[in-house]
Design an enzyme around this catalytic site. Structure first.
Site, PDB file in Angstrom:
ATOM      1  N   LYS A  94       0.658  -1.213   0.226  1.00 58.66           N
ATOM      2  CA  LYS A  94       0.023  -0.160   0.058  1.00 58.66           C
ATOM      3  C   LYS A  94       0.775   1.128   0.005  1.00 58.66           C
ATOM      4  O   LYS A  94       1.939   1.529   0.962  1.00 58.66           O
ATOM      5  CB  LYS A  94      -0.738  -0.127   1.243  1.00 58.66           C
ATOM      6  CG  LYS A  94      -2.222  -0.202   0.931  1.00 58.66           C
ATOM      7  CD  LYS A  94      -3.063  -0.015   2.348  1.00 58.66           C
ATOM      8  CE  LYS A  94      -4.395  -0.135   2.095  1.00 58.66           C
ATOM      9  NZ  LYS A  94      -5.269  -0.040   3.401  1.00 58.66           N
TER      10      LYS A  94
HETATM   11  C1  E4P Z   1      -8.331   0.693   3.303  1.00 58.37           C
HETATM   12  O1  E4P Z   1      -7.369   0.186   2.555  1.00 58.37           O
HETATM   13  C2  E4P Z   1      -8.325   1.186   4.580  1.00 58.37           C
HETATM   14  O2  E4P Z   1      -7.516   0.381   5.516  1.00 58.37           O
HETATM   15  C3  E4P Z   1      -9.673   1.492   5.426  1.00 58.37           C
HETATM   16  O3  E4P Z   1     -10.575   1.219   4.442  1.00 58.37           O
HETATM   17  C4  E4P Z   1      -9.774   2.878   5.729  1.00 58.37           C
HETATM   18  O4  E4P Z   1     -10.842   3.226   6.436  1.00 58.37           O
HETATM   19  P1  E4P Z   1     -11.224   4.139   7.687  1.00 58.37           P
HETATM   20  O5  E4P Z   1     -11.651   5.463   6.798  1.00 58.37           O
HETATM   21  O6  E4P Z   1     -12.538   3.729   8.362  1.00 58.37           O
HETATM   22  O7  E4P Z   1     -10.124   4.310   8.481  1.00 58.37           O
END
Ligand code: E4P
Length: 227
Positions: A94
């Protein structure tokens, strides 16, 4: 007569969690195709980052996203990515969407390392990530809803653009807050939705299902039915 049939894969479901018990439980339901983590999800569990990713990889046979910690230097991001991919062949890196992130995505894609461009809040960001060679883009819909902008519109637009140009990059609908987000993402033809465990649990439940199970149980008991 020539009939052409286009086979479309069903939207995949990733679990958005670094909690091992949740990963094990969701995986046992047979509905999980991958897992996404981020530094905040890792922090919540209070365990070693790389150990956690290793354990998730041993449970789920699918793309497991692990995020780089450097955010402002493409060389350092790529170096971190090289270490993370040593954990397991299913690890996807990521990378936050900024100019250094794009450089890192480009560099890693040339080496065949899969990346997931994260913190995507516009179609243009998604487009840039795909052009740089990202395997996945993660538009965050819940966080857009939180600031009064319709998150699902970003998915609608991104699906439209990616399909128009037949891009290989997969769209992961991220920052999901409730089951309606998942259903809507599927209706729009998104490739993947990454879902928190509590939302996945809510997707199973319906009051009429619970009521029906109870009634069947009582009738079976009343009439001493056996198998
Ligand atoms: C996605 O890859 C992220 O880890 C996640 O969906 C972020 O979500 P949040 O906005 O609830 O922190």
């Amino acid at each position: 007569m020539l009939i052409i049939v286009f086979l479309v894969d069903l939207m995949q479901l990733f679990l958005d969690s670094a909690n091992i018990e949740q990963v094990k439980e969701a995986n046992s339901w047979g509905v999980i195709d991958g897992v996404t983590t981020n530094p905040s999800l890792i922090a919540k569990e209070g365990k070693d980052f790389k150990e956690t990713v290793r354990e998730i990889c041993s449970i789920v046979d699918g793309a497991i996203s692990a995020e780089v910690l450097c955010t402002d230097d493409s060389q350092k991001m790529a170096a971190e990515a090289e270490k993370l991919v040593q954990i397991h062949k299913n690890v996807v890196i990521k990378i936050p969407l900024n100019s250094e992130g794009l450089k890192a995505i480009k560099q890693l894609s040339k080496k065949g390392i899969r990346t997931n461009a994260t913190l995507v809040f516009s179609v243009n960001q998604a487009l840039l990530a795909a052009k740089a060679g990202a395997s996945f883009v993660s538009p965050f819909i819940g966080r857009l809803d939180d600031v009064g902008q319709e998150g699902m519109q970003l998915i609608r637009d991104t699906v439209q653009v990616f399909r128009a140009y037949n891009l290989k990059c997969k769209i992961i609908v991220a920052s999901i807050r409730h089951p309606m987000h998942v259903a809507e993402a599927a209706k729009l033809g998104a490739d993947i939705a990454t879902v928190p465990f509590d939302v996945l649990q809510k997707m199973i439940k319906h009051p009429l299902t619970e009521k029906g199970i109870q009634a069947f149980l009582e009738d079976a008991k009343k009439t001493s039915q056996k198998i």
